[in-house]
Design a protein around this motif. Structure first.
Motif, mmCIF file in Angstrom:
data_model
loop_
_atom_site.group_PDB
_atom_site.id
_atom_site.type_symbol
_atom_site.label_atom_id
_atom_site.label_comp_id
_atom_site.label_asym_id
_atom_site.label_seq_id
_atom_site.Cartn_x
_atom_site.Cartn_y
_atom_site.Cartn_z
ATOM 1 N N ASN A 4 0.811 -1.223 0.000
ATOM 2 C CA ASN A 4 0.000 0.000 0.000
ATOM 3 C C ASN A 4 0.843 1.271 0.000
ATOM 4 O O ASN A 4 0.325 2.370 0.168
ATOM 5 C CB ASN A 4 -0.945 0.016 1.201
ATOM 6 N N GLY A 5 2.155 1.119 -0.173
ATOM 7 C CA GLY A 5 3.022 2.280 -0.250
ATOM 8 C C GLY A 5 3.616 2.694 1.072
ATOM 9 O O GLY A 5 4.365 3.662 1.137
ATOM 10 N N SER A 6 3.300 1.978 2.158
ATOM 11 C CA SER A 6 3.829 2.314 3.474
ATOM 12 C C SER A 6 4.121 1.044 4.258
ATOM 13 O O SER A 6 3.343 0.091 4.220
ATOM 14 C CB SER A 6 2.837 3.172 4.259
ATOM 15 N N ALA A 7 5.250 1.043 4.943
ATOM 16 C CA ALA A 7 5.582 -0.085 5.814
ATOM 17 C C ALA A 7 5.171 0.185 7.257
ATOM 18 O O ALA A 7 5.283 -0.706 8.101
ATOM 19 C CB ALA A 7 7.082 -0.371 5.742
ATOM 20 N N ASP A 41 -0.496 18.529 10.222
ATOM 21 C CA ASP A 41 -0.959 19.606 9.353
ATOM 22 C C ASP A 41 -0.031 19.858 8.163
ATOM 23 O O ASP A 41 -0.484 20.279 7.092
ATOM 24 C CB ASP A 41 -1.134 20.902 10.151
ATOM 25 N N ASN A 42 1.251 19.607 8.323
ATOM 26 C CA ASN A 42 2.183 19.851 7.216
ATOM 27 C C ASN A 42 2.094 18.790 6.129
ATOM 28 O O ASN A 42 2.755 18.909 5.089
ATOM 29 C CB ASN A 42 3.623 19.911 7.732
ATOM 30 N N ALA A 43 1.276 17.768 6.358
ATOM 31 C CA ALA A 43 1.165 16.676 5.388
ATOM 32 C C ALA A 43 -0.223 16.563 4.784
ATOM 33 O O ALA A 43 -0.528 15.588 4.088
ATOM 34 C CB ALA A 43 1.549 15.353 6.055
ATOM 35 N N ASP A 56 1.502 11.787 5.010
ATOM 36 C CA ASP A 56 2.163 11.026 6.074
ATOM 37 C C ASP A 56 1.267 9.842 6.439
ATOM 38 O O ASP A 56 0.168 10.015 6.970
ATOM 39 C CB ASP A 56 2.378 11.939 7.284
ATOM 40 N N SER A 57 1.736 8.627 6.130
ATOM 41 C CA SER A 57 0.893 7.443 6.332
ATOM 42 C C SER A 57 0.632 7.134 7.797
ATOM 43 O O SER A 57 -0.205 6.280 8.111
ATOM 44 C CB SER A 57 1.535 6.228 5.654
ATOM 45 N N ARG A 58 1.323 7.806 8.704
ATOM 46 C CA ARG A 58 1.063 7.593 10.125
ATOM 47 C C ARG A 58 -0.228 8.268 10.582
ATOM 48 O O ARG A 58 -0.726 7.977 11.675
ATOM 49 C CB ARG A 58 2.250 8.109 10.943
ATOM 50 N N ALA A 59 -0.758 9.161 9.760
ATOM 51 C CA ALA A 59 -2.029 9.831 10.071
ATOM 52 C C ALA A 59 -3.159 8.860 9.751
ATOM 53 O O ALA A 59 -3.808 8.943 8.705
ATOM 54 C CB ALA A 59 -2.158 11.121 9.267
ATOM 55 N N MET A 60 -3.391 7.942 10.635
ATOM 56 C CA MET A 60 -4.335 6.848 10.408
ATOM 57 C C MET A 60 -5.662 7.176 11.086
ATOM 58 O O MET A 60 -5.984 6.692 12.172
ATOM 59 C CB MET A 60 -3.725 5.529 10.907
ATOM 60 N N PHE A 61 -6.444 8.035 10.423
ATOM 61 C CA PHE A 61 -7.690 8.543 10.974
ATOM 62 C C PHE A 61 -8.858 8.207 10.053
ATOM 63 O O PHE A 61 -8.724 8.226 8.821
ATOM 64 C CB PHE A 61 -7.621 10.061 11.162
ATOM 65 N N TYR A 62 -10.003 7.927 10.670
ATOM 66 C CA TYR A 62 -11.252 7.727 9.936
ATOM 67 C C TYR A 62 -12.082 8.985 10.134
ATOM 68 O O TYR A 62 -12.401 9.367 11.273
ATOM 69 C CB TYR A 62 -11.988 6.500 10.467
ATOM 70 N N GLU A 97 10.785 8.993 5.988
ATOM 71 C CA GLU A 97 10.776 8.382 4.655
ATOM 72 C C GLU A 97 9.872 7.158 4.625
ATOM 73 O O GLU A 97 9.183 6.896 3.629
ATOM 74 C CB GLU A 97 12.200 8.021 4.231
ATOM 75 N N ARG A 98 9.880 6.398 5.703
ATOM 76 C CA ARG A 98 8.949 5.269 5.779
ATOM 77 C C ARG A 98 7.511 5.777 5.768
ATOM 78 O O ARG A 98 6.642 5.201 5.113
ATOM 79 C CB ARG A 98 9.202 4.446 7.039
ATOM 80 N N ALA A 99 7.258 6.862 6.490
ATOM 81 C CA ALA A 99 5.897 7.382 6.610
ATOM 82 C C ALA A 99 5.393 8.002 5.306
ATOM 83 O O ALA A 99 4.222 7.840 4.946
ATOM 84 C CB ALA A 99 5.841 8.417 7.730
#
Length: 541
Positions: free
Chosen positions: A271-274, A346-348, A363-369, A452-454
Motif C-alpha cells: 500500500n506504499g507504506s511499511a 498539518d504539514n502533510a 504522512d501514512s502515520r495519520a491513520m484517521f477515519y 521516509e517510511r511514513a
C-alpha cells in the motif's frame, strides 16, 4: 514462532502454586504472592514454563482466558490488563484520546480529575505490584537451578521484567516500596532516586546475562531490551531524580541502534507504506518483528483477553466504520482522538472537507477515519462521532485476511512496548537537548528514516536546523501515538498539567485548561495507605 503465553489451568497447576492475590494486595503494596512449594522447579523446562507467567501477567488477566478467574479482584477483569490500563493512564489522560464510556472513574482520566480512589489508577498499581511479586517468587525458586546456564538467562529475564514493572511504578507513582524478596512484612517506602538506582543497576547487571541481540524466542527479551529500557530511563532521569543523564541516553540508544534490530521497511501489503505493518495481525512475521525489542504477544485462539489489542481494535470502531475492515465482528464505539493529535500532521495534509478540516495526509502515520466524524469535539460521553476515529490497529494480516479467531472476537495483533523507532527518537531528543556524544547529522538521519517510511519518499525529510526539542516531541506524537508513552513525554517537556499546552477537554474544559501540578503523579491506592502505616500518600491526594 510466536512465544504464546500459556497460562491455562494445566500449565499453571503444573508449574505454579499461587495464592490468592487480592486480599494481600489490600494489605501490602508489593504483594508477597509466591510459589508456595520450596522445590517447585526441578528442571529447566519447568522453570521455562513458569517464566511464561511473568510475561503473561502483562498480557493477560488471569488463570483462564478471556475471563473468569482473574488475577486481580475488585475491577472488571478486561479493564485490569496491563496495556489497556497503560493506554488509559498514559494516552487517555492526554491530547491523544477520549472515550465515550461512563464507567466510574474512566471519564475522570481525560478530564484529569481523578482521585485516590480511582479504579484505574488502583488497578494499574495492583497489576504492577503483582508483576513484581511474581518475579520475586520466580527468581527465588529458579536460583536453585542456577548451575544451569539456560536458567540463568531465565532469571535475567525475570529481573528485566521486574525492572520494567518498577520503571512503570516510578513513572506513575514515584515513591513506592522496593521489594526483591518474598516477604509478609509490611514494606517501607522508597523514594524515586532509590527506585531509579535499583532499575539502573539491575539493567546494567543483567545486560550480559541476557541472550545476545536477536537470539531469543520472539516475544522474550534479550540484552537489547535492557539497553533500550536504560535509554528510556536516562531520558527521563532529570524529571525523576533531578540529574541530567542525557549523555548516558546517547550511549545506550547507540547500543540499541547498532544491534541486530532494524526499522521495518517491508511494505508487505503493497500500500506504499511499511508503517501500518507494525500494527497488523501478522506483525510477528511480516517484518515488523525485526523492529520490536519488547512486545506483548496476542493470539485470538490461544491467548484471549478483553484488553491488549482486542481492546484497541474493537473500542476504536463506531459510527459508519465497517468492523469487517478491521477483522473483527463489531465495534465498541468508545475511543477517538482530539484535533490536537490530528493537527500534528498539518504539514502533510493533501485533502480537506467542505469546512477545511483535513481528510487525507501524505504522512501514512495519520491513520484517521473521518467519514461522518467531527473534527471538533462538542461532547465526549456517548457521542462517538465527535472526534476523528483512529485506524492504527487492525486484526487483519498483510494480505487482508482476518486473524485466527473466525468469530472475530479476539485479536492476533501483537503490541510493541519498545520498538527501535522509539530509540531513534530518544537519540534525537537527547541530541537536540545538547547531550555530549550526540551527533546532530546522525540524529537527523534517524528522524528522516522514520519520515521516509511514513511518506514513502524523501518529501517529508527535515534538515539539521529543524531538529529542535519541540520538533522531536511532535514527532514522537506522530510516530508513537496510542502506544502508551504520551503522558510521560508531556511531563518531561513540562506540558502535561500546565497551560503551556492545552487540548480539548483538558481539565474538563472544552478548550482545555491547566490543572494542579500534583496530577503529574497518580495516587497510591487509598486502601494500601490505610493498611500500611509506612506509606505516605503522594502530595495533593
Amino acid at each position: 514462532m510466536k512465544f504464546i503465553y500459556k497460562i491455562f489451568s494445566a500449565l499453571i497447576l503444573a508449574n505454579l502454586v499461587l495464592v490468592s492475590c487480592h486480599n494481600e494486595l489490600d494489605q501490602f503494596p508489593i504483594d508477597p504472592d509466591s510459589f508456595t512449594e520450596e522445590d517447585v522447579f526441578s528442571t529447566a523446562d519447568e522453570a521455562k514454563g513458569a517464566l511464561t507467567k511473568l510475561y503473561a501477567s502483562l498480557a493477560l488477566t488471569g488463570q483462564q482466558g478471556p475471563a473468569g478467574d482473574a488475577d486481580i479482584d475488585g475491577v472488571d477483569e478486561g479493564f485490569s490488563q496491563y496495556s489497556r490500563m497503560l493506554y488509559n493512564l498514559n494516552e487517555l489522560t492526554t491530547d491523544h484520546a477520549v472515550v465515550g464510556w461512563g464507567d466510574p472513574g474512566l471519564p475522570n482520566l481525560h478530564g484529569m480529575s481523578w482521585s485516590a480512589s480511582n479504579d484505574f489508577t488502583e488497578a494499574m498499581y495492583y497489576r504492577l505490584a503483582q508483576e513484581v511479586s511474581f518475579c520475586n517468587s520466580f527468581i527465588a525458586n529458579a536460583e536453585a537451578l542456577s548451575n544451569d546456564s539456560e536458567v540463568l538467562s531465565f532469571i535475567a529475564e525475570a529481573r528485566f521484567l521486574r525492572a520494567f514493572a518498577y520503571y512503570n511504578l516510578i513513572d506513575m507513582y514515584a515513591n513506592v516500596p522496593l521489594t526483591t524478596i518474598v516477604s509478609t512484612e509490611l514494606p517501607e517506602q522508597s523514594n524515586r532516586a532509590e527506585i531509579f538506582s535499583f532499575i539502573e543497576n539491575e539493567l546494567l547487571e543483567i545486560q550480559d546475562l541476557l541472550k545476545e541481540s536477536g537470539s531469543n524466542e520472539y516475544g522474550r527479551v534479550d540484552k537489547v531490551a535492557a539497553w533500550a529500557l536504560l535509554s528510556r530511563l536516562y531520558l527521563n532521569a532529570e524529571v525523576w531524580t533531578g540529574e541530567n543523564r542525557l549523555d548516558d541516553c546517547i550511549v545506550y540508544s547507540t547500543n540499541v541502534i547498532n544491534s541486530t534490530y532494524q526499522i521495518n521497511t517491508n511494505d508487505a501489503n503493497g500500500n506504499g507504506s511499511a508503517y501500518d505493518e507494525l500494527f497488523l495481525a501478522d506483525n510477528d512475521t511480516n517484518g515488523a518483528q525485526n523492529e520490536f525489542i519488547f512486545a506483548l504477544n496476542f493470539d485470538g485462539l490461544q491467548s484471549k483477553t478483553y484488553g491488549g489489542t482486542t481492546f484497541l481494535v474493537h473500542a476504536s470502531i463506531g459510527g459508519t466504520m465497517a468492523a469487517s475492515n478491521f477483522g473483527v465482528n463489531g465495534g465498541w464505539a468508545g475511543l477517538r482522538t482530539t484535533k490536537a493529535l490530528v493537527s500534528k500532521f498539518d504539514n502533510a495534509i493533501t485533502a480537506t472537507d467542505g469546512d477545511g478540516h483535513p481528510t487525507d495526509w501524505a504522512d501514512s502515520r495519520a491513520m484517521f477515519y473521518t467519514d461522518g466524524q467531527n473534527y471538533e469535539i462538542e461532547t465526549i460521553a456517548n457521542t462517538f462521532e465527535d472526534g476523528y476515529a483512529v485506524t492504527k490497529f487492525k486484526n487483519i494480516d498483510s494480505e487482508g485476511n482476518q486473524g485466527s479467531d473466525a468469530g472475530g472476537d479476539f485479536v492476533d495483533t501483537d503490541l510493541p512496548i519498545i520498538r527501535l523507532a522509539e530509540i531513534y527518537l530518544n537519540y534525537a531528543e537527547a541530541t537536540a537537548k545538547g547531550a555530549n556524544g550526540g551527533d546532530l547529522n546522525l540524529a537527523v538521519s534517524y528522524i528522516n528514516a522514520l519520515r521516509e517510511r511514513a511518506y514513502g519518499n524523501t518529501s517529508g525529510n527535515i534538515s539539521a536546523g529543524s531538529l529542535t526539542p519541540a520538533f522531536v516531541l511532535d514527532e514522537r506524537s506522530r510516530e508513537l501515538y496510542w502506544e502508551g508513552q504520551r503522558r510521560t513525554d508531556l511531563i518531561r517537556y513540562g506540558q502535561f498539567t500546565t497551560a503551556d499546552y492545552l487540548w480539548p477537554f483538558k481539565g474538563n474544559s472544552r478548550d482545555g485548561i491547566s490543572v494542579e501540578d500534583f496530577k503529574n503523579l497518580f495516587p497510591l491506592p487509598n486502601n494500601i495507605i490505610v493498611t500500611n502505616p509506612n506509606l505516605t500518600q503522594n502530595k495533593g491526594y
